[in-house]
Design a protein around this motif. Structure first.
Motif, short mmCIF file in Angstrom:
data_model
loop_
_atom_site.label_atom_id
_atom_site.label_comp_id
_atom_site.label_asym_id
_atom_site.label_seq_id
_atom_site.Cartn_x
_atom_site.Cartn_y
_atom_site.Cartn_z
N ASP A 45 0.80 -1.22 -0.08
CA ASP A 45 -0.02 -0.07 0.09
C ASP A 45 0.94 1.21 -0.05
OD1 ASP A 45 -2.38 1.63 0.30
OD2 ASP A 45 -2.23 1.41 2.36
N GLY A 46 0.80 1.89 -0.97
CA GLY A 46 1.44 3.35 -1.20
C GLY A 46 2.47 3.32 -2.10
N SER A 47 3.03 1.97 -2.50
CA SER A 47 4.04 1.88 -3.24
C SER A 47 3.98 2.58 -4.61
CB SER A 47 4.38 0.39 -3.65
OG SER A 47 5.52 0.43 -4.39
N LYS A 48 4.95 3.46 -4.92
CA LYS A 48 4.86 4.51 -6.03
C LYS A 48 3.48 5.51 -6.09
CE LYS A 48 8.62 2.39 -7.72
NZ LYS A 48 9.90 3.16 -7.80
N GLY A 49 2.70 5.37 -4.94
CA GLY A 49 1.69 6.38 -4.76
C GLY A 49 0.64 5.53 -4.88
N PHE A 50 0.44 4.31 -5.26
CA PHE A 50 -0.69 3.49 -5.51
C PHE A 50 -1.39 2.93 -4.28
CE2 PHE A 50 1.33 2.98 -9.67
CZ PHE A 50 0.10 3.18 -10.63
N PRO A 51 -2.65 3.17 -4.07
CA PRO A 51 -3.16 2.28 -2.87
C PRO A 51 -3.43 1.09 -3.04
CG PRO A 51 -5.09 3.68 -4.28
CD PRO A 51 -3.64 3.76 -5.07
N GLY A 52 -3.47 0.40 -1.59
CA GLY A 52 -3.74 -0.84 -1.46
C GLY A 52 -2.45 -1.73 -1.61
N ASN A 53 -2.79 -2.84 -0.80
CA ASN A 53 -1.80 -3.89 -0.84
C ASN A 53 -2.19 -4.96 -2.00
OD1 ASN A 53 0.22 -3.68 1.60
ND2 ASN A 53 -1.83 -3.82 2.53
N LEU A 54 -1.24 -5.05 -2.94
CA LEU A 54 -1.75 -5.57 -4.52
C LEU A 54 -0.71 -7.14 -4.32
CD1 LEU A 54 -3.41 -5.15 -6.74
CD2 LEU A 54 -1.14 -4.53 -8.13
N GLU A 55 -1.51 -8.21 -4.08
CA GLU A 55 -0.98 -9.50 -4.30
C GLU A 55 -0.76 -9.77 -5.60
OE1 GLU A 55 0.68 -11.34 -2.03
OE2 GLU A 55 -0.10 -10.89 -0.11
N THR A 56 0.21 -10.01 -6.35
CA THR A 56 0.51 -10.05 -7.62
C THR A 56 1.02 -11.54 -7.98
OG1 THR A 56 0.66 -7.71 -7.94
CG2 THR A 56 1.14 -9.00 -9.97
N TYR A 57 0.46 -12.15 -9.11
CA TYR A 57 1.34 -13.24 -9.66
C TYR A 57 0.89 -13.28 -11.05
CZ TYR A 57 -0.12 -15.06 -5.14
OH TYR A 57 -0.22 -15.40 -3.63
N VAL A 58 2.28 -13.86 -11.65
CA VAL A 58 2.33 -13.91 -13.26
C VAL A 58 2.94 -15.37 -13.30
CG1 VAL A 58 3.38 -12.92 -15.32
CG2 VAL A 58 2.92 -11.47 -13.41
#
Length: 374
Positions: free
Chosen positions: A165-178
């Motif tokens: 949350d807040g990384s680079k200004g973006f809201p939310g903890n984003l759990e990402t998978y590729v």
């Protein structure tokens, strides 16, 4: 101090019964080879080689989720590497135009690095003049967790990254998978998934630079067809102005098979740099792009769930990069087919929405299928 592999990575290797080769830093899993490639900020970086039954190979590293190599045959059966990239991790760390990278949280441009959600204005890091490009280059500059998994009857490499949350200004903890999969019909599947705990904007893409002649010559003789009657109109900063316009009677109309070199020098920005809006229904998985290279006979088709593609003809690669096989890269040496939602979508209500809420699942797929002409 030497870092330890994360539990995410370890569990997959144990589960798949990997064979650890004594005396070297290589792990073999049927169809997948893993080797240590270095260390960044105390995290181990690995290089994975996926090989199918035809001898086609795809190499991926968990630094930036980068595709470093794709070896496919020409019409004589000779394998050639059809993506730009480097031989070593150090060159990727030194900076480049996102060769082969996984891009997020938000691919392409956001005007003024700013958007509004529920009356709250979020100011992002502006890493390209007055706008934010490719999410501030977060996803392509970090070490992802990695594991080898089964995707049907095929082994795949699944990457994981938590964008806080807040990384680079973006809201939310984003759990990402590729998840990267190489199939026996010579397709490279890229599956993007994510969840969030706060409403945010998400738009991920794959940023490989393709050249089907083996990256030996510029891309002018490639021919391309994109199933898109419209594109997003842009200003001098290549940012959408908010209108979706027809490509009819433009020099960037690619609705029929067109030699890339035919009009490339007529275009602004030293070549193609447009986001094309596919004709297909929103969210439908469909083949939307065809590319043919006449000398090698290699072909590429692209299918995706995404609504558009940024077709970029490598206009500003420049001459400062020496790539694999000691090849000097240059402008128009390769092209990108960045399937995605439209640039600056958070600021245009008439564009397909990139708004992503808790409880939802971000789920997008792109498949790059390689072949040869008859």
């Amino acid at each position: 101090m030497k870092s330890q592999r994360n539990k995410f990575h370890k569990s997959a290797i144990v589960f798949l019964g990997s064979l650890i080769l004594f005396g070297c830093k290589t792990i073999e899993v049927a169809g997948v080879q893993e080797e240590q490639w270095g260390e960044i900020d105390g995290k181990e970086v690995f290089h994975y080689t996926l090989t199918n039954s035809n001898g086609v190979q795809v190499k991926i590293t968990n630094f930036g989720g980068i595709i470093t190599s794709i070896l496919v045959p020409d019409n004589k059966g000779v394998l050639g590497d059809v993506v730009l990239g480097f031989d070593n991790l150090k060159q990727y760390q030194e900076g480049n135009p996102c060769f082969g990278a996984t891009i997020g949280r938000f691919a392409n441009r956001i005007r003024n690095g700013r958007f509004e959600i529920g009356g709250v204005i979020y100011q992002l890091e502006q890493n390209a003049g007055a706008y934010t490009l490719h999410g501030g280059n977060e996803f392509d500059r970090v070490v992802w967790d990695a594991q080898v998994v089964e995707n049907g009857d095929t082994k795949a490499v699944k990457l994981h990254y938590l964008s806080k949350d807040g990384s680079k200004g973006f809201p939310g903890n984003l759990e990402t998978y590729v998840t990267y999969t190489l199939t026996d019909d010579n397709s490279v599947e890229v599956h993007f998934e994510a969840t969030t705990d706060k409403t945010t904007n998400v738009n991920m893409t794959q940023h490989s630079y393709f050249n089907l002649n083996g990256c030996r010559e510029p891309i002018y003789d490639h021919s391309i067809k994109i199933a898109a009657d419209n594109y997003t109109e842009i200003d001098d900063e290549i940012i959408p102005v908010g209108t979706i316009a027809t490509v009819n009677n433009t020099d960037w109309d690619l609705t029929t098979m067109t030699r890339i070199g035919e009009n490339i020098k007529k275009l602004d920005f030293n070549g193609y740099h447009y986001c094309y809006a596919f004709n297909k229904p929103l969210n439908k998985f469909e083949e939307v792009i065809e590319v043919v290279e006449p000398k090698s006979g290699r072909t590429l088709t692209v299918s995706t769930t995404q609504p558009g593609v940024q077709f970029y003809s490598g206009n500003t690669i420049g001459n400062k990069f020496i790539g694999k096989n000691n090849i000097q890269y240059a402008d128009n040496m390769a092209f990108c087919l960045e399937t995605q939602h439209f640039p600056d979508s958070p600021n245009h209500t008439n564009f397909p929405s990139t708004l992503f809420k808790p409880g939802e699942k971000y789920d997008e797929l792109v498949v790059y299928k390689f072949g040869v002409t008859p």
